[in-house]
Design a protein around this motif. Structure first.
Motif, PDB file in Angstrom:
ATOM      1  N   VAL A 227     -29.370  24.857  10.201  1.00  0.00           N
ATOM      2  CA  VAL A 227     -28.537  26.024  10.481  1.00  0.00           C
ATOM      3  C   VAL A 227     -28.139  26.660   9.153  1.00  0.00           C
ATOM      4  O   VAL A 227     -28.070  25.984   8.122  1.00  0.00           O
ATOM      5  CB  VAL A 227     -27.270  25.659  11.278  1.00  0.00           C
ATOM      6  N   ARG A 228     -27.888  27.956   9.192  1.00  0.00           N
ATOM      7  CA  ARG A 228     -27.406  28.641   7.992  1.00  0.00           C
ATOM      8  C   ARG A 228     -25.906  28.853   8.135  1.00  0.00           C
ATOM      9  O   ARG A 228     -25.429  29.392   9.139  1.00  0.00           O
ATOM     10  CB  ARG A 228     -28.122  29.978   7.809  1.00  0.00           C
ATOM     11  N   LYS A 230     -22.191  30.110   8.095  1.00  0.00           N
ATOM     12  CA  LYS A 230     -21.609  31.435   8.246  1.00  0.00           C
ATOM     13  C   LYS A 230     -20.414  31.654   7.325  1.00  0.00           C
ATOM     14  O   LYS A 230     -20.094  32.783   6.957  1.00  0.00           O
ATOM     15  CB  LYS A 230     -21.184  31.634   9.706  1.00  0.00           C
ATOM     16  N   TRP A 238     -28.441  26.640   3.788  1.00  0.00           N
ATOM     17  CA  TRP A 238     -28.938  25.917   4.953  1.00  0.00           C
ATOM     18  C   TRP A 238     -28.312  24.530   5.000  1.00  0.00           C
ATOM     19  O   TRP A 238     -28.004  23.936   3.962  1.00  0.00           O
ATOM     20  CB  TRP A 238     -30.455  25.822   4.921  1.00  0.00           C
ATOM     21  N   THR A 263     -26.345  25.239  17.477  1.00  0.00           N
ATOM     22  CA  THR A 263     -27.752  25.647  17.611  1.00  0.00           C
ATOM     23  C   THR A 263     -28.121  26.126  19.014  1.00  0.00           C
ATOM     24  O   THR A 263     -29.202  26.677  19.197  1.00  0.00           O
ATOM     25  CB  THR A 263     -28.692  24.487  17.251  1.00  0.00           C
ATOM     26  N   ARG A 313     -30.554  28.933  18.668  1.00  0.00           N
ATOM     27  CA  ARG A 313     -29.893  30.177  18.268  1.00  0.00           C
ATOM     28  C   ARG A 313     -28.599  29.810  17.540  1.00  0.00           C
ATOM     29  O   ARG A 313     -27.826  28.978  18.010  1.00  0.00           O
ATOM     30  CB  ARG A 313     -29.581  31.034  19.495  1.00  0.00           C
ATOM     31  N   GLY A 314     -28.359  30.424  16.365  1.00  0.00           N
ATOM     32  CA  GLY A 314     -27.147  30.140  15.619  1.00  0.00           C
ATOM     33  C   GLY A 314     -25.910  30.535  16.399  1.00  0.00           C
ATOM     34  O   GLY A 314     -25.863  31.595  17.031  1.00  0.00           O
ATOM     35  N   ASP A 319     -24.719  31.147  11.393  1.00  0.00           N
ATOM     36  CA  ASP A 319     -25.173  32.501  11.735  1.00  0.00           C
ATOM     37  C   ASP A 319     -26.647  32.531  12.096  1.00  0.00           C
ATOM     38  O   ASP A 319     -27.162  33.551  12.533  1.00  0.00           O
ATOM     39  CB  ASP A 319     -24.852  33.490  10.611  1.00  0.00           C
ATOM     40  N   ARG A 320     -27.327  31.375  11.888  1.00  0.00           N
ATOM     41  CA  ARG A 320     -28.738  31.295  12.261  1.00  0.00           C
ATOM     42  C   ARG A 320     -29.122  29.831  12.413  1.00  0.00           C
ATOM     43  O   ARG A 320     -28.569  28.960  11.747  1.00  0.00           O
ATOM     44  CB  ARG A 320     -29.616  31.951  11.205  1.00  0.00           C
ATOM     45  N   ARG A 322     -32.857  27.446  12.884  1.00  0.00           N
ATOM     46  CA  ARG A 322     -34.322  27.559  12.916  1.00  0.00           C
ATOM     47  C   ARG A 322     -34.964  26.192  12.707  1.00  0.00           C
ATOM     48  O   ARG A 322     -34.383  25.294  12.088  1.00  0.00           O
ATOM     49  CB  ARG A 322     -34.838  28.535  11.861  1.00  0.00           C
TER      50      ARG A 322
END
Length: 351
Positions: A227-228, A230, A238, A263, A313-314, A319-320, A322
């Motif tokens: 995850v990134r 926020k 990350w 996530t 999905r973040g 915020d993200r 992947r």
């Protein structure tokens, strides 16, 4: 007279104590190999400067006649694997000597190598890891700690920064003054203020607080789930999905909750719990700037179903989210939050 001395440190920043060690080293050896730790970690108030920037500080402080006698290279911390770290140091030293002596035409020559460092046993314990090298100790200058210098350098009013002049080589102070005008500085300063205020909020506690967190290392078909972040600290970096353990939940339940919150992973909680392969506590004292933070990381291996990677999905603090191929992950050390790169690599070594 030794052929080479090895000087290991983080040099965050390079100060007069480091310069004293280099001066002693060049009196005892023909050449010096300086190894900068934390070489590929993301910028943070604890690791503000890259290896290239630290070399620039160091070389600015050296007289011209010393320059060709000093080599500077970087190494990773390998936080949870001392043997990997020792091996990387040995390889770096071997490579520097090989390049430096290539014109001699013989790799069979034996060179006298030593290691130099301070006398403080708590901070120079690593010297014991290289018994094959002659050991030289240099008494530390009093009242000179890089962590305190960083606190003064990041003083947003600038008053405390001026006090650093007595503990930094003049050219290094000038280099830092220029760095304080950059965008990188502004980002670091914002994070430093956040961490300072965060720690101040706990100053009234009867004992220094110890925080407990849980992190998920989720592997699926040669990919890892990241995850990134926020928010500060580490905004934009990350990280592993995870977070603080609530007062009313088990740590195992916390990692599943945080994983799903951050996530939106389309896998039922019972399946995630049943896919836990192993866990480990990661408790390096300096793993987090927020304070003493002990995390319990869980390796979750998801079984391929023929439907590809589950959708993510973040959300929440991310915020993200992947799925990152593992070969790509191994090149992301500079983009990972805190010690998460080292946590993942510890688990990958166990699979």
């Amino acid at each position: 007279m030794l052929d080479y001395l090895v000087f290991i440190g983080r040099f965050q920043p390079f100060h007069l104590g480091h310069l004293k060690v280099i001066e002693t080293a060049l009196q005892r050896a023909h050449k010096l190999i300086v190894i900068c730790g934390s070489a590929r970690q993301a910028r943070s108030p604890r690791n503000p400067w890259t290896v290239a920037e630290r070399e620039a500080m160091l070389r600015a402080a050296l007289p011209a006649e010393w320059q060709e006698r000093v080599f500077v290279v970087g190494c990773s911390d390998r936080m949870y694997n001392d043997q990997q770290w020792v091996t990387e140091i040995q390889n770096l030293v071997d490579k520097v000597i090989a390049v430096d002596t290539a014109s001699l035409g013989s790799r069979e020559a034996q060179f006298r190598v030593g290691i130099i460092g301070g006398t403080c046993r708590k901070e120079a314990y690593y010297l014991d890891m290289f018994p094959q090298w002659q050991r030289i100790e240099v008494a530390e200058l009093p009242n000179l700690r890089a962590s305190e210098l960083r606190g003064e350098i990041f003083d947003d009013a600038g008053v405390r920064f001026e006090r650093c002049t007595a503990r930094l080589p003049g050219p290094v102070f000038a280099w830092l003054q220029a760095f304080r005008e950059t965008e990188s500085w502004r980002t670091l300063e914002a994070e430093w203020r956040f961490v300072r205020d965060y720690r101040r909020a706990w100053e009234g506690a009867p004992y220094p607080p110890t925080f407990v967190t849980a992190d998920a290392v989720v592997i699926h078909s040669g990919h890892i789930l990241l995850v990134r972040r926020k928010h500060l600290p580490g905004k934009g970096l990350w990280a592993l999905p995870g977070g603080f353990v609530d007062q009313d939940e088990l740590i195992r339940d916390a990692v599943i909750r945080e994983l799903r919150e951050e996530t939106r992973l389309k896998v039922p909680a019972p399946v995630l719990a049943g896919s836990i392969r192993t866990s480990r506590v990661f408790d390096h004292p300096y793993r987090s700037m927020r304070g003493r933070t002990i995390t319990h990381a869980f390796l979750i291996e998801l079984t391929p179903t023929g439907e590809g990677l589950p959708k993510v999905r973040g959300s929440d603090d991310a915020d993200r989210a992947r799925w990152v191929p593992l070969f790509e992950f191994n090149r992301m050390e500079e983009q990972l939050f805190e010690d998460h790169f080292y946590i993942v690599n510890w688990f990958l070594g166990q699979i």
